[in-house]
Design an enzyme around this catalytic site. Structure first.
Site, PDB file in Angstrom:
ATOM      1  N   GLY A 102      -9.145   0.514   4.633  1.00 16.07           N
ATOM      2  CA  GLY A 102      -7.705   0.306   4.618  1.00 16.07           C
ATOM      3  C   GLY A 102      -7.275  -0.949   3.888  1.00 16.07           C
ATOM      4  O   GLY A 102      -6.505  -1.754   4.421  1.00 16.07           O
TER       5      GLY A 102
ATOM      6  N   SER B  90      -5.580  -1.250   0.912  1.00 16.87           N
ATOM      7  CA  SER B  90      -4.516  -1.160  -0.091  1.00 16.87           C
ATOM      8  C   SER B  90      -3.354  -2.085   0.220  1.00 16.87           C
ATOM      9  O   SER B  90      -2.546  -2.382  -0.663  1.00 16.87           O
ATOM     10  CB  SER B  90      -4.012   0.286  -0.215  1.00 16.87           C
ATOM     11  OG  SER B  90      -3.443   0.728   1.010  1.00 16.87           O
TER      12      SER B  90
ATOM     13  N   GLY C  35      -5.935  -5.392   5.847  1.00 15.67           N
ATOM     14  CA  GLY C  35      -7.128  -4.975   5.114  1.00 15.67           C
ATOM     15  C   GLY C  35      -7.230  -5.638   3.760  1.00 15.67           C
ATOM     16  O   GLY C  35      -8.298  -6.126   3.360  1.00 15.67           O
TER      17      GLY C  35
ATOM     18  N   TYR D 205       0.003   6.117  19.566  1.00 19.17           N
ATOM     19  CA  TYR D 205      -0.691   5.002  18.903  1.00 19.17           C
ATOM     20  C   TYR D 205      -1.470   4.175  19.917  1.00 19.17           C
ATOM     21  O   TYR D 205      -2.645   3.849  19.699  1.00 19.17           O
ATOM     22  CB  TYR D 205       0.335   4.138  18.172  1.00 19.17           C
ATOM     23  CG  TYR D 205      -0.244   2.931  17.486  1.00 19.17           C
ATOM     24  CD1 TYR D 205      -0.958   3.058  16.296  1.00 19.17           C
ATOM     25  CD2 TYR D 205      -0.079   1.651  18.013  1.00 19.17           C
ATOM     26  CE1 TYR D 205      -1.490   1.947  15.651  1.00 19.17           C
ATOM     27  CE2 TYR D 205      -0.608   0.540  17.380  1.00 19.17           C
ATOM     28  CZ  TYR D 205      -1.311   0.688  16.205  1.00 19.17           C
ATOM     29  OH  TYR D 205      -1.840  -0.406  15.581  1.00 19.17           O
TER      30      TYR D 205
END
Length: 272
Positions: free
Chosen positions: A10, A12, A16, A146
């Site tokens: 992750g 991008s 991350g 979540y």
């Protein structure tokens, strides 16, 4: 000394991306992964001329993609499970398919990557670090799916940790609170329906106001990334790490709350 290799999912954007750059600056060889490498421009710009950072495609929900990403790696010293997706909604309005989708990315995605990496981590005596959330400790209104996924991650890894330790692998979860990243803007879910729903709309509006206050004082993303780098460098990393004083306060609320009443009072106040 041999350069250590870390795989970060992750990358991008957000934590991350900042973590991949900070680790490269600290001298790690970084395998920076993302589902769509066409979104790597921000990472490449942030990394500049840093050596040792390689972008690879990896979809955490696809075991074949994970295997292809790991192919050819003869050494792996650490994994940072960071990829994930937010979701706002509530049980009556969410479909079961939506809830399963949240679990697929945020829970099973972590397990997919971790399972594939364990043999390499055992060989190196490495670290398995997973970015969870204070939402993996304290259930939050309208974040049911979540938080369920993050609770599952924390429970699974807390159970795995002593088993992995016998294999020479240190397992850690890192719990941020509000972090100034693109994560909130990318949250999916039934928020439009919630805003317009007579039953849930007023409570959801109160929740959004609470979130707005939290993110007005959000932790800088680089600061959270530096906690991850320091944890990977620690001689004996703990199982649970928070990235800020706010995160520590939220986690302490739950971990000292043996009957659950303090958490319920706090979260009920968020939607009053």
């Amino acid at each position: 000394m041999t350069t250590k290799t870390v795989l970060v999912t992750g990358t991008s954007s957000g934590i991350g991306l900042a973590t991949a750059v900070a680790l490269a600056e600290a001298g790690w060889r970084v395998i920076a992964t993302m589902r769509d490498t066409g979104r790597a421009a921000a990472l490449r710009e942030a990394a500049g001329e840093l050596p040792g950072l390689e972008v690879r495609a990896l979809d955490v929900t696809d075991p074949a993609s994970i295997d292809a990403c790991l192919a050819g790696l003869d050494r792996l010293d650490a994994v940072v499970n960071n990829a994930g997706a937010g979701h706002v909604g509530t049980l009556e309005l969410d479909s079961i398919e939506q809830i399963r989708g949240v679990l697929e990315v945020n829970f099973f995605g972590v397990l997919n990557v971790s399972k594939a990496a364990l043999p390499l981590l055992r060989a190196s005596g490495g670290r398995l670090l997973t970015v969870t959330s204070v939402g993996g400790v304290v259930g939050q209104p309208f974040n049911e799916a979540y938080c369920a996924a993050k609770f599952a991650v924390e429970g699974y890894l807390e159970s795995l940790a002593p088993v992995a330790a016998q294999q020479g692998i240190a397992v850690t979860v890192v719990e941020p609170a509000a972090v100034a990243s693109e994560f909130v803007g990318n949250v999916g879910g039934t928020d439009r329906g919630l805003e317009q729903d007579d039953r849930y709309g007023p409570a959801f509006a109160a929740y959004l106001a609470q979130v707005g206050q939290a993110f007005a004082a959000a932790q800088p993303v680089r600061e959270a990334a530096e906690v991850i780098v320091a944890t990977l460098a620690a001689e004996r990393p703990p199982f649970r790490v928070q990235t800020s004083e706010r995160a520590r306060a939220v986690a302490a609320l739950k971990l000292a709350d043996t009957d659950g009443s303090a958490v319920q009072r706090a979260t009920s106040g968020w939607i009053a």
